[in-house]
Scaffold this active site. Structure first.
Site, PDB file in Angstrom:
ATOM      1  N   GLY A  12       0.827  -1.302  -0.063  1.00  0.00           N
ATOM      2  CA  GLY A  12      -0.050  -0.030  -0.090  1.00  0.00           C
ATOM      3  C   GLY A  12       0.897   1.381  -0.072  1.00  0.00           C
ATOM      4  O   GLY A  12       0.391   2.214   0.518  1.00  0.00           O
ATOM      5  N   ASN A  14       1.644   3.035  -2.635  1.00  0.00           N
ATOM      6  CA  ASN A  14       0.654   3.843  -3.671  1.00  0.00           C
ATOM      7  C   ASN A  14      -0.343   4.646  -2.772  1.00  0.00           C
ATOM      8  O   ASN A  14      -0.626   5.756  -3.137  1.00  0.00           O
ATOM      9  CB  ASN A  14       0.402   3.278  -4.819  1.00  0.00           C
ATOM     10  CG  ASN A  14       1.664   3.407  -5.667  1.00  0.00           C
ATOM     11  OD1 ASN A  14       2.143   4.268  -6.343  1.00  0.00           O
ATOM     12  ND2 ASN A  14       2.381   2.203  -5.756  1.00  0.00           N
ATOM     13  N   ILE A  94      -9.816  -7.267 -13.222  1.00  0.00           N
ATOM     14  CA  ILE A  94     -10.963  -6.613 -13.078  1.00  0.00           C
ATOM     15  C   ILE A  94     -12.044  -7.086 -13.888  1.00  0.00           C
ATOM     16  O   ILE A  94     -12.009  -7.268 -15.099  1.00  0.00           O
ATOM     17  CB  ILE A  94     -11.026  -5.121 -13.218  1.00  0.00           C
ATOM     18  CG1 ILE A  94      -9.688  -4.542 -12.542  1.00  0.00           C
ATOM     19  CG2 ILE A  94     -12.196  -4.121 -13.294  1.00  0.00           C
ATOM     20  CD1 ILE A  94     -10.114  -4.556 -11.004  1.00  0.00           C
ATOM     21  N   ASN A 108      -5.224   2.804 -13.405  1.00  0.00           N
ATOM     22  CA  ASN A 108      -4.014   1.644 -12.770  1.00  0.00           C
ATOM     23  C   ASN A 108      -2.734   2.264 -12.822  1.00  0.00           C
ATOM     24  O   ASN A 108      -2.280   2.864 -13.851  1.00  0.00           O
ATOM     25  CB  ASN A 108      -4.237   0.421 -13.691  1.00  0.00           C
ATOM     26  CG  ASN A 108      -3.155  -0.666 -13.100  1.00  0.00           C
ATOM     27  OD1 ASN A 108      -3.318  -0.988 -11.992  1.00  0.00           O
ATOM     28  ND2 ASN A 108      -2.340  -1.221 -13.819  1.00  0.00           N
ATOM     29  N   HIS A 110       1.036   0.947 -13.270  1.00  0.00           N
ATOM     30  CA  HIS A 110       1.874  -0.058 -13.599  1.00  0.00           C
ATOM     31  C   HIS A 110       3.405   0.483 -13.552  1.00  0.00           C
ATOM     32  O   HIS A 110       3.836   1.530 -13.990  1.00  0.00           O
ATOM     33  CB  HIS A 110       1.627  -0.427 -15.013  1.00  0.00           C
ATOM     34  CG  HIS A 110       2.104  -1.764 -15.472  1.00  0.00           C
ATOM     35  ND1 HIS A 110       1.929  -2.942 -15.141  1.00  0.00           N
ATOM     36  CD2 HIS A 110       3.414  -1.896 -16.039  1.00  0.00           C
ATOM     37  CE1 HIS A 110       2.856  -3.603 -15.501  1.00  0.00           C
ATOM     38  NE2 HIS A 110       3.564  -3.171 -16.169  1.00  0.00           N
TER      39      HIS A 110
HETATM   40  C1  GAR Z   1       3.449  -1.241  -7.317  1.00  0.00           C
HETATM   41  O1  GAR Z   1       4.760  -1.278  -7.820  1.00  0.00           O
HETATM   42  C2  GAR Z   1       2.482  -1.065  -8.377  1.00  0.00           C
HETATM   43  O2  GAR Z   1       2.930  -0.495  -9.602  1.00  0.00           O
HETATM   44  C3  GAR Z   1       2.419  -2.759  -8.662  1.00  0.00           C
HETATM   45  O3  GAR Z   1       2.455  -3.292  -7.618  1.00  0.00           O
HETATM   46  C4  GAR Z   1       3.309  -2.486  -6.403  1.00  0.00           C
HETATM   47  C5  GAR Z   1       2.211  -2.295  -5.253  1.00  0.00           C
HETATM   48  O4  GAR Z   1       3.007  -1.638  -4.395  1.00  0.00           O
HETATM   49  N1  GAR Z   1       1.379  -2.957  -9.548  1.00  0.00           N
HETATM   50  C6  GAR Z   1       1.503  -3.933 -10.483  1.00  0.00           C
HETATM   51  O5  GAR Z   1       2.642  -4.498 -10.928  1.00  0.00           O
HETATM   52  C7  GAR Z   1       0.200  -3.916 -11.502  1.00  0.00           C
HETATM   53  N2  GAR Z   1       0.262  -4.656 -12.641  1.00  0.00           N
HETATM   54  P1  GAR Z   1       2.166  -1.050  -3.173  1.00  0.00           P
HETATM   55  O6  GAR Z   1       1.249  -1.870  -2.790  1.00  0.00           O
HETATM   56  O7  GAR Z   1       3.186  -0.781  -2.125  1.00  0.00           O
HETATM   57  O8  GAR Z   1       1.655   0.197  -3.836  1.00  0.00           O
END
Ligand code: GAR
Length: 203
Positions: A12, A14, A94, A108, A110
Site C-alpha cells: 500500500g 501507492n 478486474i 491503474n 503499472h
Molecule cells: C506497485 O509497484 C505497483 O505499480 C505494482 O504493484 C506494486 C504495489 O505496491 N502494480 C502492478 O504490478 C500492477 N500490474 P504498493 O502496494 O506498495 O503500492
C-alpha cells in the site's frame, strides 16, 4: 469533491502516496471513500484504517467461484458510490462488468513504461526482473485507464527512471516507486479531480 475508491493487494505504498497527497494539497478536492483489498493480510488495509478510511477485504477465498467473487467486489465498490476507482497494486483481474459499469473511471498504476514489460504475468517484482534481464537503461511507471485488456487502456501519465548498473529487482522497484509511481499517481488523480474525468476521456 472526487470520491475515490482505492483497490489494493499488498503493502500500500501507492495508497499512502494518495493519502499524503490529499493531506498536503498535491491532490485537490478529493476524498478516499473506501479501500478494498483482496488480501486480508495486506498492510494497505492497516494504512487505510490508521488514516480513518473505511477499509474492507473482499477475498476470492470467501466465495464459491469467480462469478460470486466478482459480484461481491462490484457490490462493495458500488456501495462506496465512487467517481473514480484507483487500482494501486491491485493484483486481481478486474471483472468486465465492473469495467462496463465504470467506463473511463478506473485507473491503474503499472511499474514500467507501457508498452514495455506489461500484460499478463507482468506485475510487482516480475516487471523489474524482466527489465533488468532485457538490459534496458531506462524504465519508469505508467498511469493508464483500465479497459478490458491487461494494461492496454489509454495512457494518462508516464515518468521515466534510470536503471543503474548495480540494480537488483528490489533496488529498481524502490527507485521506480519513489521517483515515478508516488509522483504520477497523485498527479493523475489531481488532474482528474480538477478537470473532471470526462475531459480525460480519450474517445
Ligand atoms: C506497485 O509497484 C505497483 O505499480 C505494482 O504493484 C506494486 C504495489 O505496491 N502494480 C502492478 O504490478 C500492477 N500490474 P504498493 O502496494 O506498495 O503500492
Amino acid at each position: 469533491m472526487l470520491r475515490v475508491v482505492v483497490c489494493v493487494s499488498g503493502g500500500g505504498t501507492n495508497l499512502q502516496a494518495i493519502i499524503d497527497g490529499i493531506a498536503d494539497g498535491r491532490i485537490a478536492d478529493t476524498r478516499i471513500v473506501g479501500v478494498i483489498s483482496n488480501n486480508a493480510g495486506a498492510f494497505a488495509l492497516e494504512r487505510a484504517r490508521r488514516s480513518g478510511i473505511d477499509a474492507v477485504c473482499v477475498s476470492p477465498r470467501d466465495y464459491e467461484d469467480r462469478a460470486a467473487f466478482h459480484g461481491a467486489l462490484l457490490e462493495r465498490v458500488n456501495g462506496f458510490a465512487p467517481d473514480l476507482i484507483v487500482l494501486a497494486g491491485f493484483l486481481v483481474t478486474i471483472p468486465p462488468e465492473m469495467i462496463r459499469a465504470y467506463p473511463n473511471r478506473i485507473i491503474n498504476i503499472h511499474p514500467s513504461l507501457i508498452p514495455s514489460f506489461c500484460g499478463v504475468g507482468y506485475y510487482g517484482l516480475k516487471v523489474h526482473e524482466a527489465a533488468l534481464k532485457r538490459g534496458v537503461k531506462v524504465t519508469g511507471a505508467t498511469v493508464h485507464y483500465v479497459d478490458e485488456g491487461t494494461d492496454t487502456g489509454p495512457i494518462l501519465l508516464q515518468k521515466s527512471v534510470e536503471v543503474h548498473e548495480d540494480d537488483t529487482p528490489k533496488t529498481l522497484q524502490r527507485r521506480v516507486m519513489e521517483e515515478a509511481e508516488w509522483v504520477i499517481l497523485p498527479q493523475a488523480i489531481d488532474r482528474i479531480a480538477r478537470k473532471g474525468h470526462m475531459e480525460w476521456n480519450p474517445e
